[in-house]
Design a protein around this motif. Structure first.
Motif, PDB file in Angstrom:
ATOM      1  N   GLY A  27       0.741  -1.354   0.027  1.00 39.81           N
ATOM      2  CA  GLY A  27      -0.289   0.171   0.146  1.00 39.81           C
ATOM      3  C   GLY A  27       0.791   1.724   0.734  1.00 39.81           C
ATOM      4  N   ALA A  28       0.554   2.690  -0.184  1.00 39.59           N
ATOM      5  CA  ALA A  28       1.208   3.803  -0.529  1.00 39.59           C
ATOM      6  C   ALA A  28       1.036   4.060   0.945  1.00 39.59           C
ATOM      7  CB  ALA A  28       0.561   4.969  -0.486  1.00 39.59           C
ATOM      8  N   ASN A  29       2.850   4.383   0.918  1.00 42.60           N
ATOM      9  CA  ASN A  29       3.082   4.854   2.336  1.00 42.60           C
ATOM     10  C   ASN A  29       4.329   6.179   2.484  1.00 42.60           C
ATOM     11  OD1 ASN A  29       6.255   3.486   2.719  1.00 42.60           O
ATOM     12  ND2 ASN A  29       4.490   2.066   1.223  1.00 42.60           N
ATOM     13  N   ILE A  30       4.158   6.522   3.693  1.00 45.26           N
ATOM     14  CA  ILE A  30       5.077   7.475   3.766  1.00 45.26           C
ATOM     15  C   ILE A  30       6.446   7.028   5.070  1.00 45.26           C
ATOM     16  CG2 ILE A  30       5.525  10.462   4.655  1.00 45.26           C
ATOM     17  CD1 ILE A  30       2.499  10.351   3.574  1.00 45.26           C
ATOM     18  N   ARG A  31       7.215   7.076   4.613  1.00 47.37           N
ATOM     19  CA  ARG A  31       8.358   6.925   5.021  1.00 47.37           C
ATOM     20  C   ARG A  31       9.397   7.731   5.809  1.00 47.37           C
ATOM     21  NH1 ARG A  31      11.823   2.059   6.298  1.00 47.37           N
ATOM     22  NH2 ARG A  31      13.676   2.330   6.861  1.00 47.37           N
ATOM     23  N   ASN A  32       9.316   8.399   7.505  1.00 44.51           N
ATOM     24  CA  ASN A  32       9.738   9.524   7.875  1.00 44.51           C
ATOM     25  C   ASN A  32      11.074   8.756   8.492  1.00 44.51           C
ATOM     26  OD1 ASN A  32       7.767  11.210   7.760  1.00 44.51           O
ATOM     27  ND2 ASN A  32       6.504   9.451   8.256  1.00 44.51           N
ATOM     28  N   TRP A  76      -1.095   5.047   4.150  1.00 45.08           N
ATOM     29  CA  TRP A  76      -2.718   4.864   3.501  1.00 45.08           C
ATOM     30  C   TRP A  76      -3.280   4.205   4.209  1.00 45.08           C
ATOM     31  CZ3 TRP A  76      -5.290   8.689   2.023  1.00 45.08           C
ATOM     32  CH2 TRP A  76      -6.154   9.248   1.766  1.00 45.08           C
ATOM     33  N   ASN A  77      -5.037   4.485   4.719  1.00 41.91           N
ATOM     34  CA  ASN A  77      -6.113   3.978   4.867  1.00 41.91           C
ATOM     35  C   ASN A  77      -7.229   4.480   4.250  1.00 41.91           C
ATOM     36  OD1 ASN A  77      -8.499   3.509   6.088  1.00 41.91           O
ATOM     37  ND2 ASN A  77      -7.171   2.833   8.263  1.00 41.91           N
ATOM     38  N   PRO A  78      -7.776   3.634   3.489  1.00 40.94           N
ATOM     39  CA  PRO A  78      -8.547   3.773   2.060  1.00 40.94           C
ATOM     40  C   PRO A  78      -9.850   4.573   3.388  1.00 40.94           C
ATOM     41  CG  PRO A  78      -7.848   2.229   1.444  1.00 40.94           C
ATOM     42  CD  PRO A  78      -6.841   2.579   2.482  1.00 40.94           C
ATOM     43  N   GLN A  79      -9.880   3.883   4.266  1.00 43.59           N
ATOM     44  CA  GLN A  79     -11.330   3.299   5.087  1.00 43.59           C
ATOM     45  C   GLN A  79     -11.651   5.146   5.886  1.00 43.59           C
ATOM     46  OE1 GLN A  79      -9.879   0.935   5.199  1.00 43.59           O
ATOM     47  NE2 GLN A  79     -11.328  -0.159   3.724  1.00 43.59           N
ATOM     48  N   GLU A  80     -10.011   5.725   6.085  1.00 40.26           N
ATOM     49  CA  GLU A  80      -9.718   6.672   7.038  1.00 40.26           C
ATOM     50  C   GLU A  80      -9.946   8.349   6.023  1.00 40.26           C
ATOM     51  OE1 GLU A  80      -8.404   7.220  10.940  1.00 40.26           O
ATOM     52  OE2 GLU A  80      -8.489   4.383  11.053  1.00 40.26           O
ATOM     53  N   TRP A  81      -8.968   7.835   4.684  1.00 42.78           N
ATOM     54  CA  TRP A  81      -9.213   8.592   3.675  1.00 42.78           C
ATOM     55  C   TRP A  81      -8.368   9.569   4.387  1.00 42.78           C
ATOM     56  CZ3 TRP A  81      -9.631  12.632  -0.197  1.00 42.78           C
ATOM     57  CH2 TRP A  81      -9.587  11.982  -1.384  1.00 42.78           C
ATOM     58  N   ARG A  82      -6.660   8.888   5.072  1.00 39.21           N
ATOM     59  CA  ARG A  82      -6.017   9.829   5.455  1.00 39.21           C
ATOM     60  C   ARG A  82      -4.669   9.160   6.540  1.00 39.21           C
ATOM     61  NH1 ARG A  82      -4.840   9.489  11.164  1.00 39.21           N
ATOM     62  NH2 ARG A  82      -7.162   8.677  12.035  1.00 39.21           N
ATOM     63  N   PHE A  83      -3.332   8.602   5.903  1.00 37.46           N
ATOM     64  CA  PHE A  83      -1.988   8.186   6.251  1.00 37.46           C
ATOM     65  C   PHE A  83      -2.277   7.773   7.640  1.00 37.46           C
ATOM     66  CE2 PHE A  83      -0.835   9.559   1.973  1.00 37.46           C
ATOM     67  CZ  PHE A  83      -0.373   8.661   1.544  1.00 37.46           C
ATOM     68  N   VAL A  84      -2.007   6.731   8.682  1.00 34.43           N
ATOM     69  CA  VAL A  84      -1.937   6.175   9.595  1.00 34.43           C
ATOM     70  C   VAL A  84      -0.633   6.263  10.155  1.00 34.43           C
ATOM     71  CG1 VAL A  84      -4.448   6.525   9.843  1.00 34.43           C
ATOM     72  CG2 VAL A  84      -3.479   4.273   9.210  1.00 34.43           C
ATOM     73  N   LYS A  85      -0.298   5.783  11.176  1.00 41.09           N
ATOM     74  CA  LYS A  85       0.662   4.656  11.886  1.00 41.09           C
ATOM     75  C   LYS A  85       0.659   3.354  11.486  1.00 41.09           C
ATOM     76  CE  LYS A  85       2.367   8.174  14.908  1.00 41.09           C
ATOM     77  NZ  LYS A  85       2.487   8.948  16.417  1.00 41.09           N
ATOM     78  N   SER A  86       1.409   2.930  11.072  1.00 44.52           N
ATOM     79  CA  SER A  86       1.194   0.905  11.466  1.00 44.52           C
ATOM     80  C   SER A  86       0.482   0.382  12.531  1.00 44.52           C
ATOM     81  CB  SER A  86       1.756   0.810  10.784  1.00 44.52           C
ATOM     82  OG  SER A  86       3.463   0.889  11.694  1.00 44.52           O
ATOM     83  N   VAL A 122      18.553   8.532  15.957  1.00 44.73           N
ATOM     84  CA  VAL A 122      17.650   8.355  14.493  1.00 44.73           C
ATOM     85  C   VAL A 122      16.914   7.487  14.592  1.00 44.73           C
ATOM     86  CG1 VAL A 122      18.205   7.735  12.164  1.00 44.73           C
ATOM     87  CG2 VAL A 122      20.296   9.112  13.543  1.00 44.73           C
ATOM     88  N   SER A 123      15.465   7.994  13.640  1.00 44.03           N
ATOM     89  CA  SER A 123      14.549   7.401  14.485  1.00 44.03           C
ATOM     90  C   SER A 123      13.087   6.985  12.896  1.00 44.03           C
ATOM     91  CB  SER A 123      13.379   8.258  15.480  1.00 44.03           C
ATOM     92  OG  SER A 123      13.554   8.384  15.394  1.00 44.03           O
ATOM     93  N   THR A 124      13.106   5.636  12.588  1.00 46.82           N
ATOM     94  CA  THR A 124      12.232   5.652  11.704  1.00 46.82           C
ATOM     95  C   THR A 124      10.720   5.753  11.812  1.00 46.82           C
ATOM     96  OG1 THR A 124      14.546   4.759  10.676  1.00 46.82           O
ATOM     97  CG2 THR A 124      11.897   4.480   9.495  1.00 46.82           C
ATOM     98  N   GLU A 125       9.640   5.627  11.175  1.00 48.64           N
ATOM     99  CA  GLU A 125       8.553   5.681  11.632  1.00 48.64           C
ATOM    100  C   GLU A 125       7.934   5.453   9.582  1.00 48.64           C
ATOM    101  OE1 GLU A 125       4.975   8.268  14.372  1.00 48.64           O
ATOM    102  OE2 GLU A 125       5.832   9.382  12.700  1.00 48.64           O
ATOM    103  N   VAL A 126       6.841   4.245  10.082  1.00 45.91           N
ATOM    104  CA  VAL A 126       5.923   4.674   8.423  1.00 45.91           C
ATOM    105  C   VAL A 126       4.539   4.594   8.899  1.00 45.91           C
ATOM    106  CG1 VAL A 126       5.795   2.750   6.344  1.00 45.91           C
ATOM    107  CG2 VAL A 126       7.748   2.881   7.563  1.00 45.91           C
ATOM    108  N   LEU A 127       3.937   5.707   7.959  1.00 40.45           N
ATOM    109  CA  LEU A 127       2.258   6.259   7.916  1.00 40.45           C
ATOM    110  C   LEU A 127       1.721   5.246   6.761  1.00 40.45           C
ATOM    111  CD1 LEU A 127       2.794   9.663   8.618  1.00 40.45           C
ATOM    112  CD2 LEU A 127       2.544   8.296  10.650  1.00 40.45           C
TER     113      LEU A 127
END
Length: 297
Positions: free
Chosen positions: A229-234, A287-297, A280-285
């Motif tokens: 799925g779509a994601n944002i890696r921080n 995409w949740n199509p039900q909530e229509w936004r990016f959420v934490k895993s 240094v830390s990593t967080e991935v958000l």
């Protein structure tokens, strides 16, 4: 009998006059459904850059004096006498949703506030569906990177990434809002902190005003692919830094007056050296199509 005939004549005249007034009023209040549309985004662009004051004033009124535009700073009283020409005004066509026709994105800068207008093609012409601005008091004019167009969710469909910054004499924060077009509205689907600088809690050294806690986020968008799925890696780096030297100055060219200008950057642009790496830390958000936004895993 004479008074009766006069009463009848008065009543007839009143009815006829009222009917005529109603017809005229109906004709005057009948508004074409296409009155709010524009012939083309280029027509809007030309008016915003027009040397004639009345052309700029009329166009800005049509664009920004609307009940559905509440996300743009607009000084009507200042524009009433002499609205400035739009600086860095550009039009580009970009796919913001799944409709066959691409949308038109018109961006410009004025009063040190960048503005973006999104137009959609319909049967009557081009409709302004949304307008947005950004608060970038602590960034270098003319805010070249205030808006970008990543493909964060689906390939071929872009979202708007809008940057804002705020702070004071000792702290600074820059964030990015990810907006997705849904019908005739832009919906925020994610917010990312890109950078922050703040005083170090408990530090009381002589150089306390130069020693800061610095956090910077290097993030990457990955749209949906087969099996993922779509994601944002921080990737967030947190450190203690020490600011060095004076605040830098920079020059910029203004299209509106055809000349160079010089200005001092915000203090957050001072050179700095790392004193200590906190981590240094990593967080991935995701995409949740039900909530229509990016959420934490």
């Amino acid at each position: 009998m004479r008074w009766k005939s006069r009463s009848v004549a008065f009543a007839v005249c009143f009815v006829v006059g009222f009917a005529l007034a109603s017809i005229v009023l109906t004709k005057q209040t009948r508004v074409s459904p296409c009155v709010a549309y524009f012939n083309s985004p280029e027509e809007v662009l030309a008016a915003l850059k027009n040397p004639e004051v009345i052309a700029r004033r009329n166009m800005l009124s049509r664009l920004l004096l609307r009940p559905d535009v509440a996300t743009v700073y607009y000084d009507y009283e200042r524009d009433l006498n002499y609205p400035e020409r739009a600086d860095r005004a550009r039009v580009q066509y970009v796919q913001l949703d799944a409709s066959p026709e691409p949308e038109a994105l018109l961006t410009f800068v004025r009063f040190e506030h960048p503005i973006a207008l999104v137009f959609k093609k319909e049967s009557c012409g081009w409709k302004l569906i949304t307008a947005l601005s950004s608060w970038l008091r602590f960034e270098d004019y003319p805010y070249e990177n205030w808006l970008s167009l990543p493909e964060a969710i689906e390939p071929g469909i872009h979202q708007l990434l809008v940057r804002d910054s705020y702070g004071d004499s000792s702290s600074y924060v820059r964030k990015a809002r990810l907006l997705r077009l849904n019908g005739d509205a832009l919906i925020q689907v994610a917010e990312i902190e890109e950078e922050s600088i703040e005083p170090v809690s408990g530090y009381e050294g002589a150089d306390w005003s130069d020693v800061k806690r610095h956090r910077v986020n290097r993030y990457v968008f990955a749209y949906e692919r087969e099996g993922e799925g779509a994601n944002i890696r921080n990737e967030v780096t947190e450190e203690i830094i020490k600011l060095n030297g004076a605040v830098p100055r920079y020059s910029y060219w203004l299209e509106t007056d055809g000349s160079w200008h010089a200005r001092e950057s915000n203090w957050s642009r001072r050179a700095a050296t790392r004193v200590n790496l906190i981590g240094v830390s990593t967080e991935v958000l995701f995409w949740n199509p039900q909530e229509w936004r990016f959420v934490k895993s």
